[in-house]
Scaffold this motif. Structure first.
Motif, short mmCIF file in Angstrom:
data_model
loop_
_atom_site.label_atom_id
_atom_site.label_comp_id
_atom_site.label_asym_id
_atom_site.label_seq_id
_atom_site.Cartn_x
_atom_site.Cartn_y
_atom_site.Cartn_z
N ASP A 34 61.45 -2.12 -31.28
CA ASP A 34 60.27 -1.28 -31.10
C ASP A 34 60.64 0.19 -31.00
N ALA A 35 61.72 0.48 -30.28
CA ALA A 35 62.17 1.86 -30.15
C ALA A 35 62.62 2.40 -31.51
N PHE A 36 63.28 1.55 -32.30
CA PHE A 36 63.73 1.97 -33.63
C PHE A 36 62.54 2.28 -34.53
N LYS A 37 61.50 1.42 -34.50
CA LYS A 37 60.32 1.66 -35.32
C LYS A 37 59.62 2.95 -34.91
N LYS A 38 59.53 3.19 -33.60
CA LYS A 38 58.89 4.41 -33.12
C LYS A 38 59.69 5.63 -33.57
N ASP A 39 61.00 5.55 -33.46
CA ASP A 39 61.86 6.66 -33.88
C ASP A 39 61.77 6.87 -35.38
N GLU A 40 61.66 5.78 -36.12
CA GLU A 40 61.55 5.87 -37.58
C GLU A 40 60.25 6.56 -37.98
N LEU A 41 59.16 6.27 -37.27
CA LEU A 41 57.89 6.92 -37.55
C LEU A 41 57.96 8.42 -37.26
#
Length: 52
Positions: A31-38
């Motif tokens: 989830d943190a990776f997806k948020k950072d990717e966005l």
């Protein structure tokens, strides 16, 4: 060689706890990776406010 069932149960419970902990930790990291990717996509593809 005698195997104690209590020891087997303890090992199985500890192994399950480890697997559950790793799955929960992986979901948080994902989830943190997806948020950072966005957030990074804003820098890679800047949006022009005049086009909207």
């Amino acid at each position: 060689m005698q195997i104690n069932t209590l020891e087997i149960v303890i090992v199985i419970v500890l192994a399950l706890a480890l697997v559950i902990w790793l799955v929960i930790r992986n979901r948080k990291d994902e989830d943190a990776f997806k948020k950072d990717e966005l957030e990074d996509s804003e820098f890679l593809e800047p949006q022009d406010p005049d086009k909207e």
